[in-house]
Design an enzyme around this catalytic site. Structure first.
Site, PDB file in Angstrom:
ATOM      1  N   ARG A  74       7.636   3.101   0.745  1.00  0.00           N
ATOM      2  CA  ARG A  74       8.543   1.945   0.813  1.00  0.00           C
ATOM      3  C   ARG A  74       8.636   1.213  -0.522  1.00  0.00           C
ATOM      4  O   ARG A  74       9.653   0.579  -0.820  1.00  0.00           O
ATOM      5  CB  ARG A  74       8.138   1.004   1.955  1.00  0.00           C
ATOM      6  CG  ARG A  74       8.464   1.560   3.331  1.00  0.00           C
ATOM      7  CD  ARG A  74       8.049   0.611   4.438  1.00  0.00           C
ATOM      8  NE  ARG A  74       6.626   0.352   4.459  1.00  0.00           N
ATOM      9  CZ  ARG A  74       5.717   1.141   5.031  1.00  0.00           C
ATOM     10  NH1 ARG A  74       6.102   2.263   5.632  1.00  0.00           N
ATOM     11  NH2 ARG A  74       4.443   0.836   5.011  1.00  0.00           N
ATOM     12  N   GLU A 111      -9.643   1.493   6.501  1.00  0.00           N
ATOM     13  CA  GLU A 111     -10.523   0.984   7.557  1.00  0.00           C
ATOM     14  C   GLU A 111     -11.448   2.111   8.033  1.00  0.00           C
ATOM     15  O   GLU A 111     -12.649   1.928   8.211  1.00  0.00           O
ATOM     16  CB  GLU A 111      -9.666   0.448   8.702  1.00  0.00           C
ATOM     17  CG  GLU A 111     -10.453  -0.453   9.627  1.00  0.00           C
ATOM     18  CD  GLU A 111      -9.560  -1.068  10.682  1.00  0.00           C
ATOM     19  OE1 GLU A 111      -8.339  -0.845  10.646  1.00  0.00           O
ATOM     20  OE2 GLU A 111     -10.114  -1.786  11.540  1.00  0.00           O
TER      21      GLU A 111
HETATM   22  P1  AMP Z   1      -3.498  -2.161   1.799  1.00  0.00           P
HETATM   23  O1  AMP Z   1      -4.035  -1.049   0.967  1.00  0.00           O
HETATM   24  O2  AMP Z   1      -4.386  -2.481   2.980  1.00  0.00           O
HETATM   25  O3  AMP Z   1      -3.145  -3.395   1.001  1.00  0.00           O
HETATM   26  O4  AMP Z   1      -2.181  -1.622   2.486  1.00  0.00           O
HETATM   27  C1  AMP Z   1      -1.011  -1.615   1.793  1.00  0.00           C
HETATM   28  C2  AMP Z   1      -0.154  -0.424   2.123  1.00  0.00           C
HETATM   29  O5  AMP Z   1      -0.116  -0.159   3.507  1.00  0.00           O
HETATM   30  C3  AMP Z   1       1.255  -0.722   1.703  1.00  0.00           C
HETATM   31  O6  AMP Z   1       1.779   0.438   1.076  1.00  0.00           O
HETATM   32  C4  AMP Z   1       1.972  -1.066   2.970  1.00  0.00           C
HETATM   33  O7  AMP Z   1       3.218  -0.431   3.013  1.00  0.00           O
HETATM   34  C5  AMP Z   1       1.090  -0.591   4.095  1.00  0.00           C
HETATM   35  N1  AMP Z   1       0.735  -1.649   5.063  1.00  0.00           N
HETATM   36  C6  AMP Z   1      -0.507  -2.110   5.321  1.00  0.00           C
HETATM   37  N2  AMP Z   1      -0.496  -3.023   6.296  1.00  0.00           N
HETATM   38  C7  AMP Z   1       0.782  -3.169   6.662  1.00  0.00           C
HETATM   39  C8  AMP Z   1       1.467  -3.998   7.631  1.00  0.00           C
HETATM   40  N3  AMP Z   1       0.802  -4.844   8.431  1.00  0.00           N
HETATM   41  N4  AMP Z   1       2.797  -3.881   7.729  1.00  0.00           N
HETATM   42  C9  AMP Z   1       3.478  -3.019   6.916  1.00  0.00           C
HETATM   43  N5  AMP Z   1       2.904  -2.222   6.007  1.00  0.00           N
HETATM   44  C10 AMP Z   1       1.575  -2.290   5.878  1.00  0.00           C
END
Ligand code: AMP
Length: 186
Positions: A74, A111
């Site tokens: 995205r 996670e």
């Molecule tokens: P993180 O590594 O946990 O910051 O996760 C970020 C990545 O996961 C990004 O590329 C987001 O597109 C996706 N992502 C994680 N959590 C969400 C959420 N609640 N809604 C949409 N996309 C998410």
């Protein structure tokens, strides 16, 4: 004779858009307990999409980037128009095994288990100013890994920008000492 009409070719300008109204909460996707921030309603609206890109662009301009590094998948949707508007290089960070040339890889914690991202080793030249773009920052692992990739290639991360920050997950802490901008914060 057929020519591009200025009436139809003109970009949308000016009007502010309430972007939060175009982001759909999808509970329990992709797993139980996660509220997924779905940006497809925003992408369906040229006014909202254009306004969102304008918000990201305004931040990026203050950083004078040579390159925009975008995260699969995205992040690409946002970063491609952004890179063109800024006259900056578009650099894709991809899931392992997808990029065809020589790559470097960084792993990060999920996670459950680990994930990884790769960039081509010639994607950034030492000293280039980089802004990293994604749709959502949650725990910050994805953007943190991307930051390490850029810095391993000698790039300078001038900033990081997202449409949405899930501030309660404290991704800023994982990202460390780098300027983080988000259009919307939850
Ligand atoms: P993180 O590594 O946990 O910051 O996760 C970020 C990545 O996961 C990004 O590329 C987001 O597109 C996706 N992502 C994680 N959590 C969400 C959420 N609640 N809604 C949409 N996309 C998410």
């Amino acid at each position: 004779m057929h020519s591009a009409s200025s009436a139809t070719a003109a970009p949308f300008r000016g009007a502010r858009v309430d972007l939060a109204a175009y982001i759909r909460d999808v509970p329990n996707f992709p797993i139980e307990g996660v509220i997924f921030k779905d940006i497809t309603p925003l992408l369906r609206s040229p006014e909202a999409f254009n306004f969102a890109i304008g918000q990201l662009e305004a931040y990026c301009r203050t950083k004078r980037p040579d390159a925009i590094v975008a995260i699969e998948a995205r992040g690409y949707i946002l970063a491609a128009p952004l890179a063109l508007r800024l006259g900056a290089a578009f650099v894709p960070a991809r899931k392992p095994g997808k990029l065809p040339w020589k790559t470097i890889r960084e792993e990060y914690q999920l996670e459950y288990g680990v994930a990884a991202l790769e960039v081509h080793e010639d994607a950034i030249t030492p000293g280039q100013r980089v802004v990293i773009v994604d749709d959502v920052i949650a725990t910050g692992g994805t953007l943190g890994a991307t930051r390490r990739l850029v810095e391993r290639l000698g790039g300078r991360v001038a900033g990081v920008t997202c449409l949405v920050e899930l501030a309660f997950l404290n991704g800023r802490r994982v990202l460390g000492d780098v300027d983080l901008h988000a259009v919307l914060t939850y």
